[in-house]
Design an enzyme around this catalytic site. Sequence first.
Site, PDB file in Angstrom:
ATOM      1  N   LYS A 131       5.450  -4.023  -4.914  1.00 47.01           N
ATOM      2  CA  LYS A 131       6.908  -3.942  -4.882  1.00 47.01           C
ATOM      3  C   LYS A 131       7.477  -4.245  -3.513  1.00 47.01           C
ATOM      4  O   LYS A 131       8.461  -4.962  -3.370  1.00 47.01           O
ATOM      5  CB  LYS A 131       7.323  -2.537  -5.333  1.00 47.01           C
ATOM      6  CG  LYS A 131       8.806  -2.291  -5.356  1.00 47.01           C
ATOM      7  CD  LYS A 131       9.408  -2.940  -6.560  1.00 47.01           C
ATOM      8  CE  LYS A 131      10.912  -2.740  -6.647  1.00 47.01           C
ATOM      9  NZ  LYS A 131      11.507  -3.760  -7.522  1.00 47.01           N
ATOM     10  N   GLU A 172       6.604 -14.155 -12.846  1.00 50.38           N
ATOM     11  CA  GLU A 172       6.091 -12.939 -12.222  1.00 50.38           C
ATOM     12  C   GLU A 172       5.413 -11.993 -13.204  1.00 50.38           C
ATOM     13  O   GLU A 172       4.375 -11.423 -12.904  1.00 50.38           O
ATOM     14  CB  GLU A 172       7.290 -12.251 -11.545  1.00 50.38           C
ATOM     15  CG  GLU A 172       6.992 -11.040 -10.747  1.00 50.38           C
ATOM     16  CD  GLU A 172       8.247 -10.507 -10.058  1.00 50.38           C
ATOM     17  OE1 GLU A 172       9.378 -10.821 -10.492  1.00 50.38           O
ATOM     18  OE2 GLU A 172       8.104  -9.755  -9.090  1.00 50.38           O
ATOM     19  N   GLU A 206      16.397 -17.384 -10.683  1.00 50.57           N
ATOM     20  CA  GLU A 206      16.037 -15.984 -10.891  1.00 50.57           C
ATOM     21  C   GLU A 206      15.322 -15.821 -12.238  1.00 50.57           C
ATOM     22  O   GLU A 206      14.309 -15.120 -12.334  1.00 50.57           O
ATOM     23  CB  GLU A 206      17.300 -15.120 -10.810  1.00 50.57           C
ATOM     24  CG  GLU A 206      17.139 -13.667 -11.213  1.00 50.57           C
ATOM     25  CD  GLU A 206      16.085 -12.903 -10.422  1.00 50.57           C
ATOM     26  OE1 GLU A 206      15.553 -13.425  -9.427  1.00 50.57           O
ATOM     27  OE2 GLU A 206      15.755 -11.771 -10.826  1.00 50.57           O
ATOM     28  N   LYS A 237      11.446 -14.461 -12.683  1.00 52.82           N
ATOM     29  CA  LYS A 237      11.132 -13.265 -13.480  1.00 52.82           C
ATOM     30  C   LYS A 237      10.055 -13.587 -14.505  1.00 52.82           C
ATOM     31  O   LYS A 237       9.116 -12.824 -14.699  1.00 52.82           O
ATOM     32  CB  LYS A 237      12.415 -12.797 -14.148  1.00 52.82           C
ATOM     33  CG  LYS A 237      12.543 -11.328 -14.302  1.00 52.82           C
ATOM     34  CD  LYS A 237      13.266 -10.636 -13.175  1.00 52.82           C
ATOM     35  CE  LYS A 237      12.669 -10.885 -11.828  1.00 52.82           C
ATOM     36  NZ  LYS A 237      13.442 -10.364 -10.737  1.00 52.82           N
ATOM     37  N   ARG A 255       3.548   0.073  -5.082  1.00 51.44           N
ATOM     38  CA  ARG A 255       3.366  -0.564  -3.773  1.00 51.44           C
ATOM     39  C   ARG A 255       2.048  -1.338  -3.674  1.00 51.44           C
ATOM     40  O   ARG A 255       1.802  -2.043  -2.707  1.00 51.44           O
ATOM     41  CB  ARG A 255       3.396   0.499  -2.668  1.00 51.44           C
ATOM     42  CG  ARG A 255       4.678   1.301  -2.616  1.00 51.44           C
ATOM     43  CD  ARG A 255       4.614   2.323  -1.511  1.00 51.44           C
ATOM     44  NE  ARG A 255       4.568   1.687  -0.221  1.00 51.44           N
ATOM     45  CZ  ARG A 255       5.627   1.346   0.494  1.00 51.44           C
ATOM     46  NH1 ARG A 255       6.830   1.590   0.038  1.00 51.44           N
ATOM     47  NH2 ARG A 255       5.496   0.768   1.664  1.00 51.44           N
ATOM     48  N   HIS A 266      15.614 -37.273 -12.460  1.00 51.07           N
ATOM     49  CA  HIS A 266      15.039 -37.920 -11.267  1.00 51.07           C
ATOM     50  C   HIS A 266      13.537 -37.634 -11.151  1.00 51.07           C
ATOM     51  O   HIS A 266      12.960 -37.821 -10.085  1.00 51.07           O
ATOM     52  CB  HIS A 266      15.791 -37.458 -10.013  1.00 51.07           C
ATOM     53  CG  HIS A 266      17.236 -37.861 -10.057  1.00 51.07           C
ATOM     54  ND1 HIS A 266      17.651 -39.165  -9.906  1.00 51.07           N
ATOM     55  CD2 HIS A 266      18.361 -37.148 -10.312  1.00 51.07           C
ATOM     56  CE1 HIS A 266      18.961 -39.231 -10.030  1.00 51.07           C
ATOM     57  NE2 HIS A 266      19.419 -38.014 -10.283  1.00 51.07           N
ATOM     58  N   TRP A 288      -2.923  -2.551  -1.752  1.00 52.71           N
ATOM     59  CA  TRP A 288      -2.653  -3.964  -2.056  1.00 52.71           C
ATOM     60  C   TRP A 288      -3.480  -4.744  -1.045  1.00 52.71           C
ATOM     61  O   TRP A 288      -3.219  -4.700   0.161  1.00 52.71           O
ATOM     62  CB  TRP A 288      -1.164  -4.286  -1.903  1.00 52.71           C
ATOM     63  CG  TRP A 288      -0.821  -5.671  -2.363  1.00 52.71           C
ATOM     64  CD1 TRP A 288      -0.629  -6.077  -3.648  1.00 52.71           C
ATOM     65  CD2 TRP A 288      -0.632  -6.831  -1.547  1.00 52.71           C
ATOM     66  NE1 TRP A 288      -0.333  -7.418  -3.677  1.00 52.71           N
ATOM     67  CE2 TRP A 288      -0.326  -7.907  -2.399  1.00 52.71           C
ATOM     68  CE3 TRP A 288      -0.700  -7.061  -0.177  1.00 52.71           C
ATOM     69  CZ2 TRP A 288      -0.087  -9.187  -1.944  1.00 52.71           C
ATOM     70  CZ3 TRP A 288      -0.459  -8.346   0.285  1.00 52.71           C
ATOM     71  CH2 TRP A 288      -0.148  -9.397  -0.598  1.00 52.71           C
ATOM     72  N   ASN A 321      -1.347   1.771   5.926  1.00 53.64           N
ATOM     73  CA  ASN A 321      -0.491   0.748   5.326  1.00 53.64           C
ATOM     74  C   ASN A 321      -0.065  -0.181   6.449  1.00 53.64           C
ATOM     75  O   ASN A 321       0.463   0.286   7.457  1.00 53.64           O
ATOM     76  CB  ASN A 321       0.735   1.411   4.675  1.00 53.64           C
ATOM     77  CG  ASN A 321       1.760   0.398   4.200  1.00 53.64           C
ATOM     78  OD1 ASN A 321       1.416  -0.732   3.880  1.00 53.64           O
ATOM     79  ND2 ASN A 321       3.011   0.800   4.156  1.00 53.64           N
ATOM     80  N   GLY A 322      -0.295  -1.480   6.286  1.00 48.83           N
ATOM     81  CA  GLY A 322       0.089  -2.441   7.334  1.00 48.83           C
ATOM     82  C   GLY A 322      -1.061  -3.389   7.609  1.00 48.83           C
ATOM     83  O   GLY A 322      -2.003  -3.501   6.816  1.00 48.83           O
ATOM     84  N   CYS A 325       0.852  -1.187   0.000  1.00 44.68           N
ATOM     85  CA  CYS A 325       0.000   0.000   0.000  1.00 44.68           C
ATOM     86  C   CYS A 325       0.891   1.242   0.000  1.00 44.68           C
ATOM     87  O   CYS A 325       1.940   1.277   0.620  1.00 44.68           O
ATOM     88  CB  CYS A 325      -0.952   0.081   1.182  1.00 44.68           C
ATOM     89  SG  CYS A 325      -2.098  -1.282   1.276  1.00 44.68           S
TER      90      CYS A 325
HETATM   91  O1  M6R Z   1      12.739  -5.287  -1.331  1.00 45.22           O
HETATM   92  P1  M6R Z   1      13.264  -6.681  -1.257  1.00 45.22           P
HETATM   93  O2  M6R Z   1      14.529  -6.858  -2.029  1.00 45.22           O
HETATM   94  O3  M6R Z   1      13.415  -7.179   0.143  1.00 45.22           O
HETATM   95  O4  M6R Z   1      12.169  -7.569  -1.957  1.00 45.22           O
HETATM   96  C1  M6R Z   1      12.307  -8.959  -1.989  1.00 45.22           C
HETATM   97  C2  M6R Z   1      11.325  -9.589  -2.941  1.00 45.22           C
HETATM   98  O5  M6R Z   1      10.018  -9.268  -2.582  1.00 45.22           O
HETATM   99  C3  M6R Z   1      11.555  -9.132  -4.389  1.00 45.22           C
HETATM  100  O6  M6R Z   1      12.864  -9.387  -4.802  1.00 45.22           O
HETATM  101  C4  M6R Z   1      10.581  -9.856  -5.329  1.00 45.22           C
HETATM  102  O7  M6R Z   1      10.848 -11.215  -5.360  1.00 45.22           O
HETATM  103  C5  M6R Z   1      10.648  -9.242  -6.726  1.00 45.22           C
HETATM  104  N1  M6R Z   1       9.350  -8.811  -7.128  1.00 45.22           N
HETATM  105  C6  M6R Z   1      11.144 -10.197  -7.754  1.00 45.22           C
HETATM  106  O8  M6R Z   1      11.259  -9.608  -9.010  1.00 45.22           O
END
Ligand code: M6R
Length: 605
Positions: free
Chosen positions: A600, A485, A478, A482, A27, A501, A74, A98-99, A2
């Site tokens: 984010k 996501e 990674e 990506k 956010r 396996h 969010w 927020n929270g 948020c």
């Molecule tokens: O702000 P942070 O680096 O702690 O965030 C960690 C993850 O939430 C962040 O890397 C998330 O996996 C990304 N959206 C991946 O692209």
Amino acid sequence: MCGIIGFTGKLEAQDILLDGLEKLEYRGYDSAGIAYFKENKGKISTRKTAGKVKDLRAICDDNESTCGIGHTRWATHGGVTNANAHPHKCGNVALIHNGIIENYHELVSSYDLGKDLISETDTEVAAALFNKLYDGENPIEAIKKAVPLFKGSFAFCIMFKNKPGIIYAVRNVSPMVAATCEEGSFIASDLTAFIQYSKKYFIVPEYTILTMTESGITLTDLDGTNVEPEFLEVNWDITAAQKDGYPTFMLKEINEQPDAITRTITPRIADGLPDFSADNIPDSLFENCRDITIVACGTAMYAGMVGKSLMQEMLGIPVTVAIASEFRYEHPVITEDSLVIVVSQSGETIDTLEALRLAKTRTQKTLAIVNVKGSTIARESNYVLYTHAGPEIAVASTKAYTVQTAAFYLIACKLGLIQDKISKDEAHEFIGNLQNVSNNITEVLKLSENVERLTKRMLNASNTFFIGRGIDYTLSMEGALKLKEISYIHAEAYAAGELKHGTIALISEGVPVIALATQSHVYSKVISNIREVKARGAYVILLSMDENITDSSICDTFISLPKVPDRFAIFEAVIILQMIAYFTSVGKGLNADQPRNLAKSVTVE
Ligand code: M6R
């Protein structure tokens, strides 16, 4: 999660709030809303809607207020509906949050708030409680009474109907920064929302009540004692948080990586060797360190896996990587000689923060690799190594990953020298290679048209696999994250030798497999594994520095990476993986910057 913003001052609030919310939209983007003092008098009007800030903008027409608050959500408690959108109003009170208020059920029954509620949110309960405790005269007293009753995390901006022109704010854990300037007083989850008005700001201290008026902000703690804020100044401006001609933030951020890496490593290299003295990180942090635990989430954790692979090999000491959300519950073995490295772009990820807090009860050797200056993790860690990626706005992390990884390379080299595991000459060569990374990435970025073309093959895929061995396997994770996501295509990362396996049963005609073969010590083995999937009909996209393996029994598409020492290939390969994910997302007509269901900064557990 948020995004919240508040403004009171000399300018029309509505535009400031809407523009600020657009910058905070990374956010959370399930719904958006604003509240303001109608004609600056004792009546609070709200506009809110499920959807994005552009949808909110379409229903905002009232430019008659210089004081208001805004929120982009969010969803945690309650679905994505107009009623659940913030701000929430109850009686004399309108607020944004927020929270998570964990004990909202108990508060409803203890204070008989049920009859006042129309949404499914925890936030509305907070609004009802503030309203119940407000005597109609003194908002600060109501806040002082309510705040100790909340369990959980919160950043609140609150307006009381009969106090026009004033915003009150208070927080625990969830971030908030504030500033005063010529135009008035600003508060927000993140500086990007108001940086165009002020580069000087302060982090709102926890459990401190802010009273914001046109002429300034006063701070008092819950006992009523005045608190002096500590001002900070940012060294970047609004252009760093804009798309700057790129169609998306993600593409901009992919292209910013050479500069981001140079900015991150250059101040930490002296006479060709790693040097953290400007970061106030003493050599003693690395002496007597018998084991290392790296804790992080998502992409930051995958950067940590690269760090593990590198450090375990260079130092010969045990290095563990823990998922931050699991760390506290898996009885981690941390002693006073353990070095715990937490990694976070935002510095606010709650799971990582809580892991850090636990680690600090066992060792004083905690080091945070963080991008956002002054963030909670940066402040709470014993030591901090800031990455200098600049603001990362796209939800999918790209430049943060490469600068975090570069930070691990510096740390590994420093540890190697201090623990006598590498010679000075070897360290010089290692750092020289690290300094070449930015130029190598610049070369790889030129391949973007080729990568875009090959992703046409991915658009209709429903399953994909990323395979590699050793450090290439960490990179596969990674790459898969990506792609999942931002393109919503199912992607699995597998250690190439593990496929047989079980997972190889999923390989059928045309399934895309993105294979990484950059490590010479496992090269022939990974090539055999790639042949195994190719023989079963996979469509193989191969990334390697070896141009002799382009034949059709191994791959369908070959991407040639510039030749560099094995350990440094990861920086080049990840750029290709980021571009594969990006162009697949865009090719499918999706919003690469704001993938569904995500935000984010993940400040809920
Ligand atoms: O702000 P942070 O680096 O702690 O965030 C960690 C993850 O939430 C962040 O890397 C998330 O996996 C990304 N959206 C991946 O692209």
